[in-house]
Design a protein around this motif. Structure first.
Motif, PDB file in Angstrom:
ATOM      1  N   LYS A 136       7.205   3.962 -13.065  1.00  0.00           N
ATOM      2  CA  LYS A 136       7.875   4.891 -13.972  1.00  0.00           C
ATOM      3  C   LYS A 136       7.509   4.615 -15.427  1.00  0.00           C
ATOM      4  O   LYS A 136       7.031   3.519 -15.764  1.00  0.00           O
ATOM      5  CB  LYS A 136       9.394   4.784 -13.801  1.00  0.00           C
ATOM      6  CG  LYS A 136       9.959   3.435 -14.216  1.00  0.00           C
ATOM      7  CD  LYS A 136      11.446   3.352 -13.907  1.00  0.00           C
ATOM      8  CE  LYS A 136      12.007   1.983 -14.287  1.00  0.00           C
ATOM      9  NZ  LYS A 136      13.438   1.853 -13.939  1.00  0.00           N
ATOM     10  N   PRO A 137       7.702   5.581 -16.337  1.00  0.00           N
ATOM     11  CA  PRO A 137       7.430   5.363 -17.762  1.00  0.00           C
ATOM     12  C   PRO A 137       8.216   4.183 -18.320  1.00  0.00           C
ATOM     13  O   PRO A 137       9.378   3.960 -17.960  1.00  0.00           O
ATOM     14  CB  PRO A 137       7.875   6.679 -18.401  1.00  0.00           C
ATOM     15  CG  PRO A 137       7.722   7.693 -17.315  1.00  0.00           C
ATOM     16  CD  PRO A 137       8.098   6.974 -16.050  1.00  0.00           C
ATOM     17  N   VAL A 138       7.558   3.429 -19.196  1.00  0.00           N
ATOM     18  CA  VAL A 138       8.128   2.231 -19.803  1.00  0.00           C
ATOM     19  C   VAL A 138       8.042   2.356 -21.313  1.00  0.00           C
ATOM     20  O   VAL A 138       7.031   2.794 -21.855  1.00  0.00           O
ATOM     21  CB  VAL A 138       7.365   0.971 -19.335  1.00  0.00           C
ATOM     22  CG1 VAL A 138       7.883  -0.274 -20.035  1.00  0.00           C
ATOM     23  CG2 VAL A 138       7.485   0.814 -17.825  1.00  0.00           C
ATOM     24  N   GLY A 139       9.102   1.966 -22.023  1.00  0.00           N
ATOM     25  CA  GLY A 139       9.061   1.965 -23.474  1.00  0.00           C
ATOM     26  C   GLY A 139       9.235   3.347 -24.065  1.00  0.00           C
ATOM     27  O   GLY A 139       9.832   4.237 -23.463  1.00  0.00           O
ATOM     28  N   ALA A 140       8.699   3.528 -25.277  1.00  0.00           N
ATOM     29  CA  ALA A 140       8.934   4.753 -26.049  1.00  0.00           C
ATOM     30  C   ALA A 140       7.728   5.681 -26.014  1.00  0.00           C
ATOM     31  O   ALA A 140       6.638   5.291 -26.431  1.00  0.00           O
ATOM     32  CB  ALA A 140       9.252   4.393 -27.496  1.00  0.00           C
ATOM     33  N   PRO A 141       7.887   6.923 -25.566  1.00  0.00           N
ATOM     34  CA  PRO A 141       6.814   7.906 -25.726  1.00  0.00           C
ATOM     35  C   PRO A 141       6.672   8.288 -27.195  1.00  0.00           C
ATOM     36  O   PRO A 141       7.658   8.364 -27.920  1.00  0.00           O
ATOM     37  CB  PRO A 141       7.298   9.088 -24.882  1.00  0.00           C
ATOM     38  CG  PRO A 141       8.792   8.949 -24.833  1.00  0.00           C
ATOM     39  CD  PRO A 141       9.087   7.483 -24.909  1.00  0.00           C
ATOM     40  N   ASN A 142       5.440   8.494 -27.649  1.00  0.00           N
ATOM     41  CA  ASN A 142       5.142   8.795 -29.049  1.00  0.00           C
ATOM     42  C   ASN A 142       4.421  10.127 -29.179  1.00  0.00           C
ATOM     43  O   ASN A 142       3.474  10.409 -28.432  1.00  0.00           O
ATOM     44  CB  ASN A 142       4.219   7.716 -29.630  1.00  0.00           C
ATOM     45  CG  ASN A 142       4.935   6.489 -30.144  1.00  0.00           C
ATOM     46  OD1 ASN A 142       4.973   6.251 -31.341  1.00  0.00           O
ATOM     47  ND2 ASN A 142       5.485   5.682 -29.235  1.00  0.00           N
ATOM     48  N   TRP A 143       4.834  10.947 -30.151  1.00  0.00           N
ATOM     49  CA  TRP A 143       4.160  12.218 -30.446  1.00  0.00           C
ATOM     50  C   TRP A 143       2.946  11.992 -31.351  1.00  0.00           C
ATOM     51  O   TRP A 143       2.956  11.127 -32.223  1.00  0.00           O
ATOM     52  CB  TRP A 143       5.103  13.167 -31.169  1.00  0.00           C
ATOM     53  CG  TRP A 143       6.266  13.650 -30.376  1.00  0.00           C
ATOM     54  CD1 TRP A 143       7.506  13.079 -30.314  1.00  0.00           C
ATOM     55  CD2 TRP A 143       6.327  14.815 -29.539  1.00  0.00           C
ATOM     56  NE1 TRP A 143       8.333  13.810 -29.490  1.00  0.00           N
ATOM     57  CE2 TRP A 143       7.632  14.893 -29.000  1.00  0.00           C
ATOM     58  CE3 TRP A 143       5.402  15.808 -29.207  1.00  0.00           C
ATOM     59  CZ2 TRP A 143       8.039  15.912 -28.147  1.00  0.00           C
ATOM     60  CZ3 TRP A 143       5.800  16.823 -28.344  1.00  0.00           C
ATOM     61  CH2 TRP A 143       7.104  16.874 -27.830  1.00  0.00           C
ATOM     62  N   SER A 144       1.932  12.838 -31.186  1.00  0.00           N
ATOM     63  CA  SER A 144       0.799  12.862 -32.112  1.00  0.00           C
ATOM     64  C   SER A 144       1.222  13.522 -33.424  1.00  0.00           C
ATOM     65  O   SER A 144       2.244  14.217 -33.479  1.00  0.00           O
ATOM     66  CB  SER A 144      -0.364  13.643 -31.497  1.00  0.00           C
ATOM     67  OG  SER A 144       0.001  15.004 -31.298  1.00  0.00           O
ATOM     68  N   PRO A 145       0.458  13.333 -34.503  1.00  0.00           N
ATOM     69  CA  PRO A 145       0.843  13.915 -35.799  1.00  0.00           C
ATOM     70  C   PRO A 145       0.976  15.434 -35.785  1.00  0.00           C
ATOM     71  O   PRO A 145       1.759  15.999 -36.561  1.00  0.00           O
ATOM     72  CB  PRO A 145      -0.287  13.466 -36.728  1.00  0.00           C
ATOM     73  CG  PRO A 145      -0.800  12.207 -36.125  1.00  0.00           C
ATOM     74  CD  PRO A 145      -0.694  12.422 -34.648  1.00  0.00           C
ATOM     75  N   ASN A 146       0.208  16.135 -34.923  1.00  0.00           N
ATOM     76  CA  ASN A 146       0.309  17.599 -34.871  1.00  0.00           C
ATOM     77  C   ASN A 146       1.292  18.083 -33.801  1.00  0.00           C
ATOM     78  O   ASN A 146       1.490  19.296 -33.642  1.00  0.00           O
ATOM     79  CB  ASN A 146      -1.061  18.238 -34.656  1.00  0.00           C
ATOM     80  CG  ASN A 146      -1.683  17.858 -33.317  1.00  0.00           C
ATOM     81  OD1 ASN A 146      -1.055  17.241 -32.461  1.00  0.00           O
ATOM     82  ND2 ASN A 146      -2.953  18.224 -33.147  1.00  0.00           N
ATOM     83  N   GLY A 147       1.891  17.159 -33.070  1.00  0.00           N
ATOM     84  CA  GLY A 147       2.876  17.534 -32.064  1.00  0.00           C
ATOM     85  C   GLY A 147       2.306  18.097 -30.785  1.00  0.00           C
ATOM     86  O   GLY A 147       3.057  18.559 -29.922  1.00  0.00           O
TER      87      GLY A 147
END
Length: 434
Positions: free
Chosen positions: A397-408
């Motif tokens: 399963k996903p671990v930690g924090a998902p991060n968005w790119s600068p343009n979303g």
């Protein structure tokens, strides 16, 4: 909303993403450290980045004489305005008797065009007479303001930690600080304990060993974020251009520890000391808070902030501070409150708990988070929620924090993948399908 998924890394090592700001300013590169376990910064020796199109991996920094006791590096973030990466770096003389620890770490940066060349950001000075603009311990989980000029961090103090071993009335209390561009020189004595820095560092949150029950006093300030791209608008229409939201531990009327949301407003010049509060601290007191800093509590709840560890996040316009708490059913959901305080709004109403850290997209429309062994996004305006990955096994399963790119248009996240009877934390890219 649909996303295509690509695995970006595959090496037999960890690839741990920080909780924020892992994309380069042009969105081409993603930075990570090589931990395979979140608790192992002290034994981790390198910072790398991967290209989201070509999957090329570049080593940005490697520690000298790395051991299980340190120095250690981790929690790497990209500046939003420069090709510069900032990360935690353990004190250079780390060994079994002086291992990596909360009071033995600092912020180091590398310009990606000059890999391996460390730039010491915050100065450190643990021997009196202390140096104004330097701190005496461990800065951690660094976060750039949106203009890339100021940096926030959580902090633990080496001098207070050592004093607490002799005086039971003293404790080293976690607090929040900032650094601003201004070189600070510290004389090095050959021990590698002290260093100068390119930034001037101060503590900005007020903590006390014995908070009064029912008051707004706190004994811990932590997991902070910058408010808005340009701060937030006050009720009188004026703008507070630099401000931080953070979690603070209070004592309720019954003396129980409850975590609430606080805001600290920052002056344009945070380098001026208050009377009788030296910014560098003394041998028996923690560093003082600058003149013009104003701290206040914005939530007053029955149970406070609850759920998995997470950092606060705000919308780009600064109107909403988001945090996790349990709803009336006892399920961890996302809530929001204005930096000015007032009514708390429930954002998500899922039948499953949010299981980790979250981030808000650059336009302030969507929040992404893990839950039910997947990643989900929720529209901040409507509460509409979508599953954007498969539902994985407990091991994958996903671990930690998902991060968005600068343009979303993209999200990166971590999950473990099996390789030769072992499991390694890999980086995955979710690219929005238009």
């Amino acid at each position: 909303m649909n996303f295509n998924e690509t695995q970006l890394t595959c090496a037999a090592q960890g690839h741990t993403l920080h909780n924020t700001q892992v994309f380069s300013k042009d969105g081409r590169w993603v930075v990570y450290d090589t931990r395979n376990d979140d608790t192992r910064i002290g034994s981790t020796g390198s910072i790398e980045m991967v290209n989201i199109k070509t999957k090329e991996v570049r080593i940005l920094y490697e520690t000298a004489h790395q051991t299980d006791d340190g120095p250690g590096v981790g929690a790497a973030t990209f500046s939003p305005m420069q090709d510069r990466v900032l990360f935690i770096h353990g004190i250079r003389n780390a060994d079994a008797s002086r291992p990596y620890g909360m009071t033995r770490r600092t912020g180091v940066a590398v310009d990606i065009g000059y890999p391996g060349k460390p730039i010491f950001m915050d100065a450190r000075d643990i021997a009196p007479p202390f140096t104004t603009g330097a701190l005496r311990g461990g800065t951690h989980a660094h976060s750039w303001s949106s203009d890339g000029k100021w940096i926030s961090f959580t902090y633990n103090d080496y001098v207070m930690d050592q004093l607490a071993k002799m005086d039971t009335t003293v404790r080293d209390l976690r607090t929040v600080g900032i650094m601003v561009p201004c070189r600070v020189d510290v004389e090095e004595d050959g021990t590698l304990e002290n260093n100068g820095g390119t930034y001037f560092s101060v503590i900005v949150t007020d903590v006390t060993e014995d908070p009064k029950a029912g008051s707004d006093q706190i004994d811990k300030a932590f997991d902070e974020c910058w408010i808005g791209r340009s701060g937030y608008q006050k009720p009188d229409g004026s703008w507070q251009h630099k401000a931080i939201a953070f979690q603070g531990n209070v004592r309720n009327e019954k003396g129980k520890i409850v975590t609430e949301v606080f805001v600290v407003d920052l002056p344009a010049d945070p380098t001026e000391a208050r009377d009788d509060q030296p910014l560098e601290g003394t041998s028996i007191s923690r560093p003082g808070i600058p003149r013009g800093v104003s701290q206040r509590r914005v939530t007053y709840t029955a149970n406070g902030v609850e759920g998995p560890r997470h950092w606060l996040r705000t919308t780009p316009d600064g109107n909403l501070i988001c945090f996790l708490a349990e709803d009336k059913r006892g399920i961890t959901q996302l809530f929001g409150v204005s930096p000015n305080g007032g009514e708390i709004r429930q954002v998500t109403k899922n039948d499953f708990p949010i299981s980790g850290q979250f981030n808000i997209d650059p336009m302030g429309r969507w929040v992404v988070y893990p839950g039910d062994n997947s990643l989900f996004i929720t529209a901040l305006g409507t509460g509409d929620t979508y599953r954007i990955t498969d539902r994985f096994t407990d091991e994958g399963k996903p671990v930690g924090a998902p991060n968005w790119s600068p343009n979303g248009n993209a999200i990166v996240y971590n999950r473990y993948v099996g390789l030769n009877d072992e499991r390694f934390l890999q980086v995955f890219l979710l690219q929005k399908v238009h």
